[in-house]
Design a protein around this motif. Structure first.
Motif, PDB file in Angstrom:
ATOM      1  N   UNK A 109       0.846  -1.194   0.000  1.00 46.05           N
ATOM      2  CA  UNK A 109       0.000   0.000   0.000  1.00 46.05           C
ATOM      3  C   UNK A 109       0.883   1.247   0.000  1.00 46.05           C
ATOM      4  N   UNK A 110       0.393   2.347  -0.543  1.00 41.82           N
ATOM      5  CA  UNK A 110       1.165   3.595  -0.514  1.00 41.82           C
ATOM      6  C   UNK A 110       1.144   4.194   0.884  1.00 41.82           C
ATOM      7  N   UNK A 111       2.228   4.858   1.250  1.00 40.79           N
ATOM      8  CA  UNK A 111       2.304   5.503   2.565  1.00 40.79           C
ATOM      9  C   UNK A 111       3.273   6.669   2.498  1.00 40.79           C
ATOM     10  N   UNK A 112       2.952   7.713   3.233  1.00 37.72           N
ATOM     11  CA  UNK A 112       3.858   8.843   3.395  1.00 37.72           C
ATOM     12  C   UNK A 112       4.681   8.676   4.657  1.00 37.72           C
ATOM     13  N   UNK A 113       5.570   9.616   4.900  1.00 32.56           N
ATOM     14  CA  UNK A 113       6.478   9.508   6.042  1.00 32.56           C
ATOM     15  C   UNK A 113       5.762   9.553   7.385  1.00 32.56           C
ATOM     16  N   UNK A 114       4.657  10.278   7.484  1.00 31.14           N
ATOM     17  CA  UNK A 114       3.976  10.367   8.771  1.00 31.14           C
ATOM     18  C   UNK A 114       3.502   8.997   9.242  1.00 31.14           C
ATOM     19  N   UNK A 115       3.124   8.120   8.285  1.00 31.86           N
ATOM     20  CA  UNK A 115       2.750   6.757   8.654  1.00 31.86           C
ATOM     21  C   UNK A 115       3.960   5.842   8.658  1.00 31.86           C
ATOM     22  N   UNK A 116       4.692   5.833   7.554  1.00 28.22           N
ATOM     23  CA  UNK A 116       5.791   4.878   7.400  1.00 28.22           C
ATOM     24  C   UNK A 116       6.919   5.125   8.379  1.00 28.22           C
ATOM     25  N   UNK A 117       7.114   6.389   8.784  1.00 28.04           N
ATOM     26  CA  UNK A 117       8.209   6.704   9.695  1.00 28.04           C
ATOM     27  C   UNK A 117       8.123   5.991  11.022  1.00 28.04           C
ATOM     28  N   UNK A 118       6.910   5.626  11.423  1.00 28.08           N
ATOM     29  CA  UNK A 118       6.728   4.928  12.694  1.00 28.08           C
ATOM     30  C   UNK A 118       6.733   3.411  12.529  1.00 28.08           C
ATOM     31  N   UNK A 119       6.810   2.920  11.298  1.00 30.49           N
ATOM     32  CA  UNK A 119       6.676   1.484  11.047  1.00 30.49           C
ATOM     33  C   UNK A 119       7.930   0.840  10.487  1.00 30.49           C
ATOM     34  N   UNK A 120       8.687   1.570   9.681  1.00 31.52           N
ATOM     35  CA  UNK A 120       9.810   0.993   8.965  1.00 31.52           C
ATOM     36  C   UNK A 120      11.055   0.876   9.830  1.00 31.52           C
ATOM     37  N   UNK A 121      11.983   0.042   9.387  1.00 28.53           N
ATOM     38  CA  UNK A 121      13.282  -0.083  10.052  1.00 28.53           C
ATOM     39  C   UNK A 121      14.080   1.196   9.869  1.00 28.53           C
TER      40      UNK A 121
END
Length: 314
Positions: A109-121
């Motif tokens: 799914x597409x995601x911006x930094x506000x979401x992905x920043x808390x999830x990615x390594x």
């Protein structure tokens, strides 16, 4: 200006954890090296579009940036940005496209930094921050600010050159200050911006102006927004914030006055909180905590002394 000791420094601020990626800037002008790196079978790349990337969940519950070998990458012309090399020698590139590619399995799914920043390594976040910052700058700086002619991409995405007048343009970064202001009773000052939902409070922030030191900027912004005078200013930490091109400089600041007078343009409401008052407001839902990945939460935690409380489940 002194530096505040962050006792949570072993817990990195969002978007700032060591990524393990060497940006290897000395390779950016070496076209032969870049071509060889791009064609290497271990090279990985991902698409960035409008500040978003594709992310996906793994079988073991982790969230990853969707990357492919370079030979499987979608076609692009000049919008290919070299991001660096990891400790295993793997090279990473970002491809700027008008839209994200579709996925046959439909799980990404597409995601911006506000979401992905808390999830990615840390590695994936570091790559994404770099790519999003470059994309933001590239999309808005296509013409020369000196002569107005169209510029071309160089240095693997890190320079734009004007072939008409010879000017070189570099990625823009706008310094901004963000500060937790406390008074002599050790209360913290939090404000609500005019466009925020009811109950959303956070630290004050603003951009550094030309010819201004960061300490002066802290004092000016606080006084302009809420009418409070500030004395001592202590630096805490910084955070890249590519929305679209800021670098947040975090501070603790000591107020020398306490009477609040909001400007009404940026700040709609501001309040002083003791620790007990803020805890009760968070737990009741009267006050909503700062948005997820912002350094604002760390600044408030530094004053609070421990992780911020959440709303009671009752």
């Amino acid at each position: 200006m002194t530096t505040w000791t962050d006792h949570n420094a072993d817990r990195p601020i969002s978007l700032t954890a060591p990524s393990g990626i060497d940006r290897a800037a000395h390779h950016r002008l070496d076209e032969a090296w870049l071509a060889a790196a791009w064609s290497h079978p271990t090279t990985r790349c991902f698409v960035v579009s409008g500040g978003q990337v594709l992310i996906d969940e793994t079988a073991d519950g982790r969230t990853e940036l969707v990357m492919t070998p370079s030979f499987e990458a979608p076609l692009t012309e000049a919008h290919r940005y070299f991001l660096g090399i990891d400790e295993d020698g793997v090279s990473y590139f970002a491809l700027q496209k008008d839209s994200l590619p579709g996925r046959m399995d439909q799980s990404a799914r597409p995601a911006g930094l506000r979401e992905a920043g808390a999830l990615l390594s840390a590695r994936d976040v570091g790559l994404m921050v770099h790519a999003v910052g470059l994309e933001n700058w590239q999309r808005t700086h296509r013409f020369c600010s000196r002569c107005g002619e169209r510029t071309v991409i160089a240095a693997a995405g890190h320079i734009r050159r004007c072939q008409a007048c010879g000017a070189e343009h570099y990625p823009r970064t706008d310094p901004a200050v963000i500060m937790a202001v406390t008074d002599e009773d050790d209360r913290i000052l939090l404000g609500r911006q005019v466009h925020w939902p009811e109950g959303r409070f956070s630290t004050l922030a603003g951009f550094v102006e030309p010819g201004e030191s960061i300490e002066q900027s802290v004092r000016r912004e606080v006084h302009e927004e809420v009418g409070i005078s500030v004395g001592q200013v202590e630096y805490v930490a910084s955070q890249p914030w590519p929305f679209p091109s800021s670098l947040m400089l975090g501070f603790m600041a000591r107020a020398t006055s306490t009477e609040i007078e909001v400007d009404g343009d940026e700040i709609h409401e501001a309040r002083w909180f003791s620790r007990d008052e803020l805890r009760a407001a968070f737990e009741s839902g009267e006050v909503l905590p700062p948005y997820g990945i912002s350094i604002a939460a760390r600044l408030i935690e530094l004053w609070y002394g421990k992780p911020l409380p959440t709303r009671s489940a009752a």
